[in-house]
Design an enzyme around this catalytic site. Structure first.
Site, PDB file in Angstrom:
ATOM      1  N   SER A  22      32.069  -5.252   6.680  1.00 37.63           N
ATOM      2  CA  SER A  22      31.048  -6.016   7.425  1.00 37.63           C
ATOM      3  C   SER A  22      31.346  -7.053   8.177  1.00 37.63           C
ATOM      4  O   SER A  22      32.364  -8.078   7.558  1.00 37.63           O
ATOM      5  CB  SER A  22      29.916  -6.469   6.405  1.00 37.63           C
ATOM      6  N   SER A  54      17.991  -4.095   4.467  1.00 33.76           N
ATOM      7  CA  SER A  54      18.718  -2.891   3.972  1.00 33.76           C
ATOM      8  C   SER A  54      18.104  -1.744   4.577  1.00 33.76           C
ATOM      9  O   SER A  54      19.120  -0.795   4.672  1.00 33.76           O
ATOM     10  CB  SER A  54      18.270  -2.983   2.290  1.00 33.76           C
ATOM     11  N   TYR A  58       8.560  -6.713  -8.237  1.00 31.18           N
ATOM     12  CA  TYR A  58       8.125  -5.458  -7.484  1.00 31.18           C
ATOM     13  C   TYR A  58       7.589  -4.408  -8.403  1.00 31.18           C
ATOM     14  O   TYR A  58       6.622  -3.650  -8.053  1.00 31.18           O
ATOM     15  CB  TYR A  58       9.348  -5.160  -6.462  1.00 31.18           C
ATOM     16  N   THR A  68       0.999  -1.301  -0.142  1.00 34.85           N
ATOM     17  CA  THR A  68       0.116   0.258  -0.119  1.00 34.85           C
ATOM     18  C   THR A  68       1.031   1.126  -0.071  1.00 34.85           C
ATOM     19  O   THR A  68       0.293   2.325  -0.455  1.00 34.85           O
ATOM     20  CB  THR A  68      -0.869   0.127   1.405  1.00 34.85           C
ATOM     21  N   GLY A  88      17.928 -11.349   2.945  1.00 35.55           N
ATOM     22  CA  GLY A  88      17.138 -12.111   1.937  1.00 35.55           C
ATOM     23  C   GLY A  88      15.715 -12.490   2.717  1.00 35.55           C
ATOM     24  O   GLY A  88      15.043 -13.434   1.806  1.00 35.55           O
ATOM     25  N   ALA A  89      15.252 -12.370   3.949  1.00 34.09           N
ATOM     26  CA  ALA A  89      14.150 -12.791   4.168  1.00 34.09           C
ATOM     27  C   ALA A  89      13.039 -11.766   4.260  1.00 34.09           C
ATOM     28  O   ALA A  89      12.098 -12.135   4.728  1.00 34.09           O
ATOM     29  CB  ALA A  89      14.463 -13.114   5.971  1.00 34.09           C
ATOM     30  N   GLY A  90      13.108 -10.674   3.561  1.00 31.06           N
ATOM     31  CA  GLY A  90      11.954  -9.582   3.578  1.00 31.06           C
ATOM     32  C   GLY A  90      11.836  -8.929   5.009  1.00 31.06           C
ATOM     33  O   GLY A  90      10.779  -8.375   4.941  1.00 31.06           O
ATOM     34  N   LEU A  91      12.783  -8.937   5.783  1.00 29.45           N
ATOM     35  CA  LEU A  91      12.789  -8.155   7.004  1.00 29.45           C
ATOM     36  C   LEU A  91      13.437  -7.045   7.184  1.00 29.45           C
ATOM     37  O   LEU A  91      13.914  -6.306   7.984  1.00 29.45           O
ATOM     38  CB  LEU A  91      13.459  -9.118   8.303  1.00 29.45           C
ATOM     39  N   ASP A 143       9.540   0.775   4.991  1.00 32.94           N
ATOM     40  CA  ASP A 143      10.555  -0.028   5.758  1.00 32.94           C
ATOM     41  C   ASP A 143      11.414   0.935   6.725  1.00 32.94           C
ATOM     42  O   ASP A 143      11.643   0.660   7.705  1.00 32.94           O
ATOM     43  CB  ASP A 143      11.653  -0.762   4.752  1.00 32.94           C
TER      44      ASP A 143
HETATM   45  C1  GLA Z   1       8.933  -4.042   0.529  1.00 28.52           C
HETATM   46  C2  GLA Z   1       9.250  -2.343   0.011  1.00 28.52           C
HETATM   47  C3  GLA Z   1       8.175  -1.467   0.761  1.00 28.52           C
HETATM   48  C4  GLA Z   1       6.756  -2.083   0.598  1.00 28.52           C
HETATM   49  C5  GLA Z   1       6.760  -3.635   0.859  1.00 28.52           C
HETATM   50  C6  GLA Z   1       5.322  -4.061   0.580  1.00 28.52           C
HETATM   51  O1  GLA Z   1       9.334  -4.159   1.778  1.00 28.52           O
HETATM   52  O2  GLA Z   1      10.559  -2.135   0.346  1.00 28.52           O
HETATM   53  O3  GLA Z   1       8.371  -0.131   0.443  1.00 28.52           O
HETATM   54  O4  GLA Z   1       6.337  -1.436  -0.608  1.00 28.52           O
HETATM   55  O5  GLA Z   1       7.840  -4.414   0.278  1.00 28.52           O
HETATM   56  O6  GLA Z   1       4.336  -3.630   1.556  1.00 28.52           O
END
Ligand code: GLA
Length: 357
Positions: free
Chosen positions: A49, A108, A201, A17, A102-105, A152
């Site tokens: 790192s 970055s 994305y 969103t 790489g876990a989407g947490l 994020d």
């Molecule tokens: C990633 C992007 C965010 C957001 C989400 C999905 O984490 O970095 O900005 O768009 O996907 O909600």
């Protein structure tokens, strides 16, 4: 020696969103990235790192070249600050992290925010929390080259213990909603890599903008599920857009549920969100679906869904604190039986952000 810590985040409701100027609920983790370092007298920036071992040394005054490596994040932040007129001294620092990558947490965002706070300490300036989040997003958009929204970075900056972060991406206002007591996060990394630099994305983003155009509004924030159902557009575009309007609606319903202390209703919204990812947005994977299916019958779990961009990465569940360890063990065990993949589970409280806000 200066030191800064920034956490990773989980998105709880409001998938994709943010770049549609919608609303989102998230939480900061206690896992995150630490940046430690000092000034350097020789005009160089040296980045290290802990995990990677190797040192990267660049000239502080020369224009940076993007390499596609993790060092793009701190260098992007440095470049964005310079572009905003800050005079920055050369430095060296070392990053260490407790976040899986790489876990989407948002590992970055954690590097970016830790760098921004560290550079502020080192050079004696302090951006406001919102300015920090926006500067880090700018670094990611313009230097790293990922078109992410503000979620994020805002979550990493504004997290608050035992609270959800509620971001309105149009007004760029943030407030914090208390979580029901006795509830924690249970995150499971599906073990299937998530990389936003892949094309999906940006493709989803483009489909959302196409849908807004079909309805004749600037952003999907400005339309509703009912209106989308009446407007002629390709079916695939409609499904993408229905995910966004549905998610915005679920965020508001979720806030109302939490205010009423109804964690069961909140959990049901998380399951509905995942279903919409599967059917409408198609940003789930077999592994994420398996984890959410198992969560549905795991005692102690109220709700579960994929978190973040999708196409791999992790699921997040809300779980009763007193059943969390048992639920985590169950999820991982059944997941391995079903898919052959070893998932990593993390039980953690809703944590604090990098800055006092
Ligand atoms: C990633 C992007 C965010 C957001 C989400 C999905 O984490 O970095 O900005 O768009 O996907 O909600």
């Amino acid at each position: 020696m200066y030191c800064a810590f920034a956490p990773g985040r989980v998105e709880i409701l409001g998938n994709h969103t943010d770049y549609n100027e919608g609303v989102v609920l998230s939480a900061a983790l206690e896992l995150g990235t630490t940046c430690r370092g000092r000034l350097r007298p020789d005009g160089k920036i040296r980045l290290r790192s802990e995990g990677m071992g190797e040192d990267v040394v660049v000239d502080a005054d020369a224009p940076f070249v993007r390499t596609g490596e993790w060092t793009d994040y701190p260098l992007g932040v440095f470049a964005a600050l310079k572009q905003q007129g800050f005079s920055l001294a050369p430095f060296e620092c070392e990053f260490s992290t407790t976040l899986p990558t790489g876990a989407g947490l948002s590992s970055s965002a954690a590097i970016e925010v830790a760098t921004a706070v560290f550079l502020g300490h080192l050079n004696g300036f302090a951006l406001s929390p919102l300015e920090t989040a926006k500067l880090c997003r700018k670094a990611e958009n313009e230097f790293v080259g990922v078109n992410c929204g503000l979620l994020d970075q805002v979550s990493s900056v504004f997290g608050l213990r035992e609270h959800l972060v509620h971001l309105d991406c149009r007004t760029e206002t943030v407030d914090r909603i208390p979580m029901v007591e006795g509830v924690e996060l249970l995150i499971v990394n599906s073990g299937v890599k998530h990389a936003l630099t892949g094309g999906e994305y940006n493709e989803r983003r483009a489909q959302c903008f196409e849908a807004a155009k079909a309805v004749g509004v600037p952003f999907l924030r400005d339309t509703t599920t009912a209106q989308l159902l009446e407007t002629p557009m390709p079916e695939i575009t409609r499904r993408r857009a229905l995910h966004i309007t549905g998610e915005n609606e679920r965020v508001y319903a979720g806030i109302a549920a939490l205010r009423a202390g109804d964690i069961q209703a909140f959990g049901a919204l998380m399951f509905a969100s995942h279903e919409s990812s599967q059917e409408n947005f198609e940003n789930s994977t077999e592994e994420l679906d398996a984890l959410v299916e198992i969560a549905k019958t795991t005692p102690g779990i109220y709700g579960s869904r994929l978190t973040g961009g999708g196409f791999g990465g992790a699921t997040v569940s809300l779980v009763a604190t007193d059943r969390a360890e048992e639920a985590a063990a169950h999820l991982v065990k059944v997941y391995q039986e079903k898919t052959g993949v070893v998932g990593e589970a993390y039980v953690c409280p809703l944590g604090d952000g990098a800055m006092d806000a």
